[in-house]
Design a protein around this motif. Sequence first.
Motif, PDB file in Angstrom:
ATOM      1  N   ALA A   1       0.825  -1.211   0.000  1.00  8.71           N
ATOM      2  CA  ALA A   1       0.000   0.000   0.000  1.00  8.71           C
ATOM      3  C   ALA A   1       0.857   1.257   0.000  1.00  8.71           C
ATOM      4  O   ALA A   1       0.614   2.198  -0.764  1.00  8.71           O
ATOM      5  N   GLU A   2       1.882   1.300   0.867  1.00  8.61           N
ATOM      6  CA  GLU A   2       2.732   2.480   0.934  1.00  8.61           C
ATOM      7  C   GLU A   2       3.596   2.596  -0.318  1.00  8.61           C
ATOM      8  O   GLU A   2       3.843   3.708  -0.812  1.00  8.61           O
ATOM      9  N   ALA A   3       4.033   1.464  -0.871  1.00 10.10           N
ATOM     10  CA  ALA A   3       4.833   1.500  -2.101  1.00 10.10           C
ATOM     11  C   ALA A   3       4.033   2.112  -3.243  1.00 10.10           C
ATOM     12  O   ALA A   3       4.542   2.955  -3.996  1.00 10.10           O
ATOM     13  N   VAL A   4       2.777   1.702  -3.379  1.00  8.58           N
ATOM     14  CA  VAL A   4       1.915   2.261  -4.430  1.00  8.58           C
ATOM     15  C   VAL A   4       1.707   3.757  -4.199  1.00  8.58           C
ATOM     16  O   VAL A   4       1.792   4.570  -5.134  1.00  8.58           O
ATOM     17  N   ARG A   5       1.465   4.152  -2.944  1.00  6.52           N
ATOM     18  CA  ARG A   5       1.269   5.573  -2.647  1.00  6.52           C
ATOM     19  C   ARG A   5       2.501   6.391  -2.995  1.00  6.52           C
ATOM     20  O   ARG A   5       2.400   7.486  -3.573  1.00  6.52           O
ATOM     21  N   LEU A   6       3.694   5.865  -2.670  1.00  2.29           N
ATOM     22  CA  LEU A   6       4.922   6.609  -2.925  1.00  2.29           C
ATOM     23  C   LEU A   6       5.220   6.711  -4.420  1.00  2.29           C
ATOM     24  O   LEU A   6       5.719   7.747  -4.883  1.00  2.29           O
ATOM     25  N   VAL A   7       4.930   5.667  -5.186  1.00  2.00           N
ATOM     26  CA  VAL A   7       5.108   5.762  -6.638  1.00  2.00           C
ATOM     27  C   VAL A   7       4.196   6.849  -7.198  1.00  2.00           C
ATOM     28  O   VAL A   7       4.618   7.704  -7.992  1.00  2.00           O
ATOM     29  N   LYS A   8       2.928   6.836  -6.780  1.00  2.00           N
ATOM     30  CA  LYS A   8       1.981   7.849  -7.267  1.00  2.00           C
ATOM     31  C   LYS A   8       2.433   9.253  -6.850  1.00  2.00           C
ATOM     32  O   LYS A   8       2.347  10.206  -7.637  1.00  2.00           O
ATOM     33  N   ALA A   9       2.917   9.388  -5.617  1.00  2.00           N
ATOM     34  CA  ALA A   9       3.363  10.700  -5.136  1.00  2.00           C
ATOM     35  C   ALA A   9       4.584  11.180  -5.904  1.00  2.00           C
ATOM     36  O   ALA A   9       4.712  12.379  -6.201  1.00  2.00           O
ATOM     37  N   SER A  10       5.475  10.254  -6.243  1.00  2.00           N
ATOM     38  CA  SER A  10       6.674  10.652  -6.995  1.00  2.00           C
ATOM     39  C   SER A  10       6.314  11.076  -8.410  1.00  2.00           C
ATOM     40  O   SER A  10       6.946  11.984  -8.969  1.00  2.00           O
ATOM     41  N   GLU A  11       5.307  10.447  -8.998  1.00  2.00           N
ATOM     42  CA  GLU A  11       4.849  10.860 -10.323  1.00  2.00           C
ATOM     43  C   GLU A  11       4.139  12.210 -10.244  1.00  2.00           C
ATOM     44  O   GLU A  11       4.315  13.069 -11.115  1.00  2.00           O
ATOM     45  N   ALA A  12       3.341  12.398  -9.188  1.00  2.00           N
ATOM     46  CA  ALA A  12       2.642  13.678  -9.030  1.00  2.00           C
ATOM     47  C   ALA A  12       3.618  14.818  -8.806  1.00  2.00           C
ATOM     48  O   ALA A  12       3.360  15.957  -9.222  1.00  2.00           O
TER      49      ALA A  12
ATOM     50  N   MET B   1       7.709  -3.734 -14.655  1.00  2.00           N
ATOM     51  CA  MET B   1       6.592  -3.259 -15.464  1.00  2.00           C
ATOM     52  C   MET B   1       5.339  -4.090 -15.213  1.00  2.00           C
ATOM     53  O   MET B   1       4.236  -3.553 -15.098  1.00  2.00           O
ATOM     54  N   ARG B   2       5.511  -5.421 -15.097  1.00  2.00           N
ATOM     55  CA  ARG B   2       4.361  -6.289 -14.805  1.00  2.00           C
ATOM     56  C   ARG B   2       3.786  -5.979 -13.427  1.00  2.00           C
ATOM     57  O   ARG B   2       2.565  -5.918 -13.244  1.00  2.00           O
ATOM     58  N   ALA B   3       4.670  -5.784 -12.448  1.00  2.00           N
ATOM     59  CA  ALA B   3       4.204  -5.505 -11.089  1.00  2.00           C
ATOM     60  C   ALA B   3       3.435  -4.180 -11.034  1.00  2.00           C
ATOM     61  O   ALA B   3       2.390  -4.083 -10.377  1.00  2.00           O
ATOM     62  N   LEU B   4       3.940  -3.171 -11.722  1.00  2.00           N
ATOM     63  CA  LEU B   4       3.251  -1.882 -11.747  1.00  2.00           C
ATOM     64  C   LEU B   4       1.893  -2.001 -12.431  1.00  2.00           C
ATOM     65  O   LEU B   4       0.898  -1.426 -11.963  1.00  2.00           O
ATOM     66  N   GLU B   5       1.850  -2.751 -13.520  1.00  2.00           N
ATOM     67  CA  GLU B   5       0.591  -2.926 -14.250  1.00  2.00           C
ATOM     68  C   GLU B   5      -0.446  -3.637 -13.393  1.00  2.00           C
ATOM     69  O   GLU B   5      -1.629  -3.268 -13.382  1.00  2.00           O
ATOM     70  N   GLU B   6      -0.020  -4.662 -12.652  1.00  2.00           N
ATOM     71  CA  GLU B   6      -0.940  -5.400 -11.787  1.00  2.00           C
ATOM     72  C   GLU B   6      -1.525  -4.523 -10.695  1.00  2.00           C
ATOM     73  O   GLU B   6      -2.615  -4.790 -10.189  1.00  2.00           O
ATOM     74  N   ARG B   7      -0.826  -3.466 -10.322  1.00  2.00           N
ATOM     75  CA  ARG B   7      -1.287  -2.585  -9.247  1.00  2.00           C
ATOM     76  C   ARG B   7      -1.895  -1.290  -9.772  1.00  2.00           C
ATOM     77  O   ARG B   7      -2.182  -0.371  -8.997  1.00  2.00           O
ATOM     78  N   GLY B   8      -2.087  -1.212 -11.072  1.00  2.00           N
ATOM     79  CA  GLY B   8      -2.764  -0.068 -11.665  1.00  2.00           C
ATOM     80  C   GLY B   8      -1.965   1.222 -11.665  1.00  2.00           C
ATOM     81  O   GLY B   8      -2.535   2.312 -11.729  1.00  2.00           O
ATOM     82  N   ILE B   9      -0.641   1.126 -11.613  1.00  2.00           N
ATOM     83  CA  ILE B   9       0.204   2.330 -11.612  1.00  2.00           C
ATOM     84  C   ILE B   9       1.238   2.233 -12.733  1.00  2.00           C
ATOM     85  O   ILE B   9       2.364   2.691 -12.596  1.00  2.00           O
ATOM     86  N   HIS B  10       0.812   1.640 -13.829  1.00  2.00           N
ATOM     87  CA  HIS B  10       1.737   1.339 -14.922  1.00  2.00           C
ATOM     88  C   HIS B  10       1.767   2.486 -15.920  1.00  2.00           C
ATOM     89  O   HIS B  10       0.767   2.771 -16.578  1.00  2.00           O
ATOM     90  N   SER B  11       2.905   3.167 -16.027  1.00  2.00           N
ATOM     91  CA  SER B  11       3.033   4.274 -16.982  1.00  2.00           C
ATOM     92  C   SER B  11       3.976   3.948 -18.124  1.00  2.00           C
ATOM     93  O   SER B  11       4.171   4.778 -19.008  1.00  2.00           O
TER      94      SER B  11
END
Length: 462
Positions: free
Chosen positions: A90-101, A141-151
């Motif tokens: 959960a925190e990993a996904v949040r931090l990826v999104k925050a870094s993109e934002a 890339m597969r892991a990011l895609e599975e979690r809906g944060i794939h750019s």
Amino acid sequence: MRPFWIEQALFGAGDLAPALQGETQTDVCIVGGGFTGLWTAIQAKQQAPQLDIVILESDLCGAGASGRNGGCLLTWSAKYFTLERLFGEAEAVRLVKASEAAVGHIAEFCKAHGIEAELRMDGTLYTATSQAQIGTMAPVMRALEERGIHSYRDLPPDEVARRSGSARNLAGVFSPYAATVHPGKLVRGLRRVALEMGIRIHERTPMVDFAAGPPVVVRTPTGSVRAGKLVLAMNAWMASAFAKQFERTIAIVSSDMVITERCPELHGSGLVDGVSVLDSRTFVYYYRSTADGRLMLGKGGNTFAWRGRISPVFDQRSPYEDQLTQALRDFFPALANTPITASWNGPSDRSATGFPFFGRFEGHPHIYYGFGYSGNGVGPTYMGGQILSSLVLDADNAWTRSPLTHGPLGQFPPEPMRYVGSIVVRNAIRRKEKAEDDGRQPWMVDRMLSKLANAAGKSDKG
């Protein structure tokens, strides 16, 4: 000598913030006038305009890592597996999104405040320059895609060569969530905005020491600051300034760069925008064009500092200028006769995890720190500002609850083991890279590096 970016940013600008003279009092004192200190001050002031904030900078704002990097504004998405291992999904996904934002936030801030930082939001290319590197990004890339944060998206080899400007790049993946920027103009622009907001800045004002208080009393050569709260934003200089607390939490290693004269030939190569290009080595080569038509190329992992001390070599032309120049011409043979305008290097604060860490200094609830950006700080320092400003304001939010605020997660071995080990690992990685470039499989080197990584992991857990 001044690095190229800062020299350009200062050209024609003679306004130096005055050194501190005498005693002063403030709500918040920030030591360090680079990206971390400036973003912290600005974001705290935005949320609490009544705050009085003083920034102390030992040299000029941006003279440290903030003005010596490659200007590649990247995210944490490519490091997702490490984030997940350290902090959970959960925190990993949040931090990826925050870094993109953060990429968008920095661009919006520059536009809103008229900072002409040559920021170009043209994405980034992670490439393979040998057969051994092809496909290395596929698992993440597969892991990011599975979690809906794939750019990311795969590009055909011919498009990789075209977008990157070099046939040396055999394969690659592209993400639009990245930018390139003139770091000197960005950091000096942030300084201007901070001053306009009423933040007091004193350049050429090093901290001599401080009494923890409360209140904190920060002493300088010609004055002192009495503050309710203190933020230490000195990055690579933290290891030597506070050796007892932080010497083993980071390894100081150089990041070395060269930049060419303006070269019309670059446009003909296909590298026509602000995309950043990074290969898949452990110590990556990275390059990008500039808005005025130059080519910049850099590589980390070269000079290591003994016991975290910033030696004079970090303020000189790069000792690896010849190797970097050759690499640049290997990528771009058409630039073989293009002169090199400048080379430089600077200290990078590499943490054991590859991510920055934040916390309270020795348990003092009113003294905060943050550093360890590990060579990827242009974008994440905005997040560092979010974290430190939230701590300063006693906020209860996702940033103050983040495990990033729990201090360093692991240490390096003591000297001389750390220094000797760094050289051994660096040389092993170079042999591995050379073998891959030659089309050979470096089995013995891979096995040794794996054992060293496992040993480091056990040490961190201990």
